[in-house]
Design an enzyme around this catalytic site. Structure first.
Site, PDB file in Angstrom:
ATOM      1  N   GLN A  67       0.825  -1.218   0.000  1.00  0.00           N
ATOM      2  CA  GLN A  67       0.000   0.000   0.000  1.00  0.00           C
ATOM      3  C   GLN A  67       0.859   1.268   0.000  1.00  0.00           C
ATOM      4  OE1 GLN A  67      -3.117   0.583  -0.565  1.00  0.00           O
ATOM      5  NE2 GLN A  67      -3.601  -1.583  -0.767  1.00  0.00           N
ATOM      6  N   SER A  68       2.094   1.173  -0.476  1.00  0.00           N
ATOM      7  CA  SER A  68       2.967   2.345  -0.482  1.00  0.00           C
ATOM      8  C   SER A  68       2.442   3.438  -1.408  1.00  0.00           C
ATOM      9  CB  SER A  68       4.368   1.925  -0.936  1.00  0.00           C
ATOM     10  OG  SER A  68       5.129   3.067  -1.284  1.00  0.00           O
ATOM     11  N   ASN A  69       2.354   4.636  -0.858  1.00  0.00           N
ATOM     12  CA  ASN A  69       1.972   5.787  -1.675  1.00  0.00           C
ATOM     13  C   ASN A  69       3.115   6.205  -2.588  1.00  0.00           C
ATOM     14  OD1 ASN A  69      -0.699   6.381  -0.450  1.00  0.00           O
ATOM     15  ND2 ASN A  69       0.553   6.637   1.394  1.00  0.00           N
TER      16      ASN A  69
END
Ligand SMILES: *Cc1c(COP(=O)(O)O)cnc(C)c1O
Length: 302
Positions: free
Chosen positions: A51-53
């Site tokens: 879920q890394s932005n």
């Protein structure tokens, strides 16, 4: 919200920076992308959580400049000493879905420590180099000197007159850039930890010294210069906290401004508690770092 907190609250809306769904990583990419172009790399390898932005925005930027983006990811990287947070498997969607749409090549690893993930990233880069690809490795969260530099410039944008700037902190270049810009002023920068890593101020200091070597202002920040409270991490990195959820509800209800469960909601929960006990007062800027796509992936409660 100012009345609720008993201080003069301002919010820097980096959730609205715009590029590929916005967030603080767009600022770092403004300086990272020219470095990638100058390197002549055909492939960029980075790492992070699924879920890394940063992975999402880097992938979009690489697409624009015709560079392959490879992301070595875990669903939930966790810190060794603190152990893996107790959680049900995190659903896909959010940034994982966007990354797929943006054409990122994900190399999904079993959950483990950040250090192991960094090794796996380097291994992936080496494997590709051995195959003749020119590869550039971008550190987690874009926290290189260029990333920190972008937040030094961001600090200039904010200007003077704040008693405190409160933001979420994890890979560190957001806090480093802001702390470097405000060093020696009456503005205190507080980076609320989103990762249970008490040793991080050492890394923050190391990056700040490298930034100073590049910029030459002569501000030599030591680990003690970084305010990095660990009190609002909750169950661990990437897992929503009850206090964060309460902060989300309060800001939504009073201002209609959403926070993300991994970073900004935890930071804002810290701001609420620090306002209540007088740790921050006066004119305070909450630096909203974005991250809203993960709202559409993670459960509300941890
Ligand atoms: C990456 C990120 C942060 C932390 O910024 P760092 O520079 O990595 O410390 C905070 N909030 C959001 C939404 C992020 O994506």
């Amino acid at each position: 919200m100012s009345e609720h907190l008993g201080l003069d609250l301002w919010i820097k809306r980096d959730d609205l920076t715009g590029f590929a769904f916005g967030g603080n990583k767009g600022r770092k990419l403004e300086y990272l992308i020219p470095e990638i172009q100058a390197s002549g790399a055909e492939t960029v390898v980075t790492c992070g959580s699924l879920q890394s932005n940063f992975v999402r925005q880097l992938g979009a930027a690489c697409r624009m400049i015709g560079v392959r983006c490879v992301a070595v990811v875990m669903e939930l990287p966790f810190d060794g000493p603190a152990g893996k947070p107790d959680t049900t498997p995190l659903p896909l969607g959010g940034n994982a879905r966007l990354g797929e749409l943006f054409g990122i090549e994900f190399c999904i690893q079993e959950d483990g420590t950040w250090d192991r993930l960094f090794e796996q990233m380097d291994d992936e880069a080496d494997r590709r180099r051995a195959n003749g690809e020119t590869v550039m490795v971008i550190p987690v969260g874009g926290s290189s000197v260029a990333g920190a530099y972008s937040f030094m410039k961001a600090g200039e944008e904010l200007g003077a007159g704040f008693d405190a700037v409160v933001t979420a902190s994890s890979s560190g270049s957001t806090q480093v850039g802001l702390a470097y810009h405000f060093a020696g002023t009456s503005t205190e920068v507080i980076g609320v930890a989103c990762d249970p890593e008490p040793e991080l101020p050492q890394d923050l200091s190391d990056l700040a010294l490298r930034l100073d070597d590049a910029v030459g202002k002569g501000a030599r920040l030591s680990p003690e210069d970084f305010h990095f409270p660990l009190d609002w991490v909750g169950p661990g990195y990437g897992v929503p906290s009850d206090k964060g959820q309460a902060a989300f509800e309060a800001l939504m209800q009073l201002e209609g401004i959403p926070l993300d469960p991994v970073y900004s909601a935890k930071a804002f929960s810290g701001l609420i508690d620090m306002a209540a006990d007088g740790r921050v007062k006066g004119r305070v800027c909450f630096w909203h770092t974005g991250g809203l796509p993960s709202l559409l992936a993670l459960p509300v409660h941890g």
